[in-house]
Enzyme design. Structure first.
Site, short mmCIF file in Angstrom:
data_model
loop_
_atom_site.label_atom_id
_atom_site.label_comp_id
_atom_site.label_asym_id
_atom_site.label_seq_id
_atom_site.Cartn_x
_atom_site.Cartn_y
_atom_site.Cartn_z
N ARG A 62 -29.13 -6.74 -24.71
CA ARG A 62 -29.80 -5.44 -24.57
C ARG A 62 -30.16 -5.16 -23.10
O ARG A 62 -29.52 -4.37 -22.43
CB ARG A 62 -31.05 -5.41 -25.45
CG ARG A 62 -31.64 -4.04 -25.70
CD ARG A 62 -32.37 -3.43 -24.55
NE ARG A 62 -33.51 -4.22 -24.09
CZ ARG A 62 -34.25 -3.92 -23.03
NH1 ARG A 62 -33.97 -2.84 -22.32
NH2 ARG A 62 -35.26 -4.69 -22.67
N ASP A 63 -31.13 -5.88 -22.59
CA ASP A 63 -31.59 -5.62 -21.22
C ASP A 63 -30.45 -5.84 -20.23
O ASP A 63 -30.29 -5.09 -19.26
CB ASP A 63 -32.76 -6.57 -20.92
CG ASP A 63 -33.53 -6.19 -19.69
OD1 ASP A 63 -33.17 -5.20 -19.04
OD2 ASP A 63 -34.50 -6.89 -19.36
N HIS A 103 -41.53 -11.99 -18.79
CA HIS A 103 -40.16 -11.49 -18.61
C HIS A 103 -39.97 -11.26 -17.11
O HIS A 103 -40.43 -10.25 -16.58
CB HIS A 103 -40.06 -10.18 -19.41
CG HIS A 103 -38.76 -9.48 -19.35
ND1 HIS A 103 -38.00 -9.24 -20.47
CD2 HIS A 103 -38.08 -8.91 -18.34
CE1 HIS A 103 -36.92 -8.56 -20.13
NE2 HIS A 103 -36.94 -8.36 -18.84
N HIS A 120 -37.73 -10.93 -13.56
CA HIS A 120 -36.44 -10.62 -12.94
C HIS A 120 -36.35 -11.41 -11.64
O HIS A 120 -37.36 -11.65 -10.99
CB HIS A 120 -36.31 -9.12 -12.68
CG HIS A 120 -35.92 -8.35 -13.91
ND1 HIS A 120 -35.16 -7.22 -13.87
CD2 HIS A 120 -36.19 -8.58 -15.21
CE1 HIS A 120 -34.97 -6.78 -15.10
NE2 HIS A 120 -35.59 -7.58 -15.95
N CYS A 142 -30.20 -4.50 -11.24
CA CYS A 142 -31.48 -3.82 -11.16
C CYS A 142 -31.22 -2.36 -10.84
O CYS A 142 -30.67 -2.04 -9.78
CB CYS A 142 -32.32 -4.46 -10.05
SG CYS A 142 -33.89 -3.62 -9.84
N ASN A 148 -32.30 -9.73 -14.46
CA ASN A 148 -33.01 -10.73 -15.26
C ASN A 148 -32.77 -12.16 -14.78
O ASN A 148 -31.68 -12.52 -14.35
CB ASN A 148 -32.52 -10.66 -16.72
CG ASN A 148 -32.96 -9.40 -17.40
OD1 ASN A 148 -34.12 -9.23 -17.69
ND2 ASN A 148 -32.02 -8.49 -17.63
N1 COA Z 1 -32.31 7.44 -31.53
C1 COA Z 1 -31.32 8.33 -31.29
N2 COA Z 1 -31.53 9.53 -30.73
C2 COA Z 1 -32.79 9.86 -30.42
C3 COA Z 1 -33.86 8.97 -30.65
C4 COA Z 1 -33.58 7.71 -31.22
N3 COA Z 1 -34.53 6.81 -31.44
N4 COA Z 1 -35.00 9.56 -30.22
C5 COA Z 1 -34.66 10.78 -29.75
N5 COA Z 1 -33.32 10.95 -29.86
C6 COA Z 1 -32.53 12.10 -29.42
C7 COA Z 1 -33.09 13.42 -29.92
O1 COA Z 1 -32.56 13.72 -31.17
C8 COA Z 1 -32.63 14.38 -28.86
O2 COA Z 1 -31.26 14.65 -29.04
P1 COA Z 1 -30.65 16.12 -28.76
O3 COA Z 1 -30.88 16.36 -27.29
O4 COA Z 1 -29.22 15.98 -29.12
O5 COA Z 1 -31.44 17.05 -29.62
C9 COA Z 1 -32.74 13.54 -27.59
O6 COA Z 1 -32.63 12.19 -28.01
C10 COA Z 1 -34.05 13.76 -26.88
O7 COA Z 1 -35.10 13.58 -27.79
P2 COA Z 1 -36.61 13.98 -27.52
O8 COA Z 1 -37.37 13.73 -28.75
O9 COA Z 1 -36.69 15.34 -26.89
O10 COA Z 1 -37.08 12.88 -26.51
P3 COA Z 1 -37.06 12.79 -24.94
O11 COA Z 1 -35.96 13.53 -24.29
O12 COA Z 1 -38.45 13.04 -24.50
O13 COA Z 1 -36.70 11.21 -24.79
C11 COA Z 1 -36.87 8.97 -25.68
C12 COA Z 1 -37.61 10.24 -25.27
C13 COA Z 1 -37.93 7.91 -25.84
C14 COA Z 1 -36.15 9.22 -26.99
C15 COA Z 1 -35.82 8.58 -24.60
O14 COA Z 1 -36.42 8.68 -23.31
C16 COA Z 1 -35.30 7.20 -24.77
O15 COA Z 1 -34.60 6.90 -25.74
N6 COA Z 1 -35.60 6.28 -23.83
C17 COA Z 1 -35.18 4.90 -23.91
C18 COA Z 1 -35.10 4.30 -22.57
C19 COA Z 1 -34.82 2.81 -22.65
O16 COA Z 1 -34.28 2.29 -23.60
N7 COA Z 1 -35.21 2.11 -21.61
C20 COA Z 1 -35.03 0.69 -21.53
C21 COA Z 1 -36.09 -0.10 -22.17
S1 COA Z 1 -37.30 -0.71 -21.00
ZN ZN Z 2 -35.38 -7.43 -17.91
#
Ligand code: COA
Ligand code: ZN
Length: 304
Positions: free
Chosen positions: A15-16, A207, A209, A240, A249
């Protein structure tokens, strides 16, 4: 506090690691990579994320990957869920362990999940409640706990506050992350005793890096305080995003080499992890960054 005799490793490469690589690895290759890691004796593998595919296109195939991996008894396969939608998708794919993730700095949280820290805790409160009601195990991540790419210094009290909040919301384990690899051992010395006042140490993971080469020094400091759970990534996978070209990592091989040399048990076979790193390296556009991995490869090449 004495050094633990046994350490649990959470392998975060699939994942990461993969989400920070600039190539997207095909689903069947991810599945084989995770299956190889499962054979190494690891107790915990962060398998994928059920996040927005727009945010993390590298892991858009999470349902397919999660369904296809061989779930080895004794291994916990954790998946990231940013909201209730993610939890629903994780459940449909058959996950029984999830991770929610926030940060200790506001700007990073906003850019990563488009929420304030308080908003994220409200959303995760619901996710954790639902997950636990369904019998799931929950990990909480706190990114940027040792420094933020946008805000710089992150006060320890902020880390303690977010940790306490996640613990009170019902997280089984909380992983505190040095997302950009800026931490040094004196920060660990200051943070851990402070955290231990409110959260049992056996629920705390670290965790690190290795962006600036301090990850193992930080692990060593944490061991002296009794921390016994560490995250790392096979081969040191995952660059990074805030320092292109820099390593990300801590490599699992490096962590294993040091722990085993210190006669601390992990139950993990380094040779198997190395085999997984070798396999996934074939799908990436660079060699793994783990120093132990590279040393082993170099010595086997010279004796071949
Ligand atoms: N799975 C799949 N799609 C998702 C979802 C999920 N869990 N959550 C939201 N979405 C989709 C929505 O349906 C929307 O799709 P569309 O544009 O086609 O309508 C889009 O993502 C945006 O959703 P919204 O609710 O407006 O959220 P946002 O734009 O504010 O984004 C997150 C918020 C949290 C969903 C998004 O920033 C995200 O997934 N971040 C993860 C980042 C990550 O993994 N970082 C690493 C870990 S440290
Ligand atoms: Zn990490």
């Amino acid at each position: 506090m004495s050094t633990p005799q046994r350490v649990k490793i959470c392998e975060v490469g699939p994942r990461d690691g993969l989400q920070n690589e600039n190539v997207t690895v095909p689903a069947d290759v991810k599945v084989r990579y995770i299956d190889l890691l499962s054979e190494s004796g690891l107790q915990m593998i962060e398998a994928t994320s059920f996040v927005s595919p727009k945010a993390i296109p590298q892991l858009a195939d999470s349902a397919e990957v999660f369904r296809a991996i061989q779930k080895r008894p004794g291994v916990r396969y954790v998946v990231l869920c940013p909201n209730l939608r993610g939890l629903e998708r994780a459940r449909e794919a058959g996950a029984d362990s999830i991770a929610v993730f926030t940060a200790a700095s506001e700007t990073f949280t906003k850019r990563n999940i488009n929420m304030t820290i308080d908003e994220s805790l409200r959303v995760f409160g619901k996710v954790i409640h639902e997950a636990r009601a369904g019998g799931m195990w929950v990990r909480g991540y706190i990114s940027t706990a040792f420094g933020c790419p946008y805000e710089g210094v992150v006060p320890i009290e902020r880390v303690v506050q977010v940790t306490n909040a996640l613990f009170e919301l019902g997280c089984d384990e909380i992983s505190i992350g040095d997302t950009i690899g800026v931490g040094v051992p004196t920060q660990v010395d200051a943070l851990i005793p402070r955290l231990a006042q409110s959260v049992p140490l056996d629920r705390i993971a670290l965790h690190f890096h290795d962006t600036r080469g301090t990850a193992l020094a930080n692990v060593h400091a944490a061991l002296q305080h009794g921390v016994a759970i560490f995250d790392s990534s096979a081969g040191g996978l995952g660059g990074c995003p805030y320092a292109p070209g820099a390593s990300g990592n801590l490599g699992t091989e490096d962590l294993l080499y040091m722990l085993h040399g210190m006669e601390i048990e992990t139950g993990v076979d380094l040779a198997n992890v190395r085999a997984a790193s070798r396999f996934i390296a074939g799908a990436l556009n660079h060699a793994p960054t783990s120093k132990t991995f590279l040393a082993l490869e170099a010595s086997s090449a010279s004796t071949a």
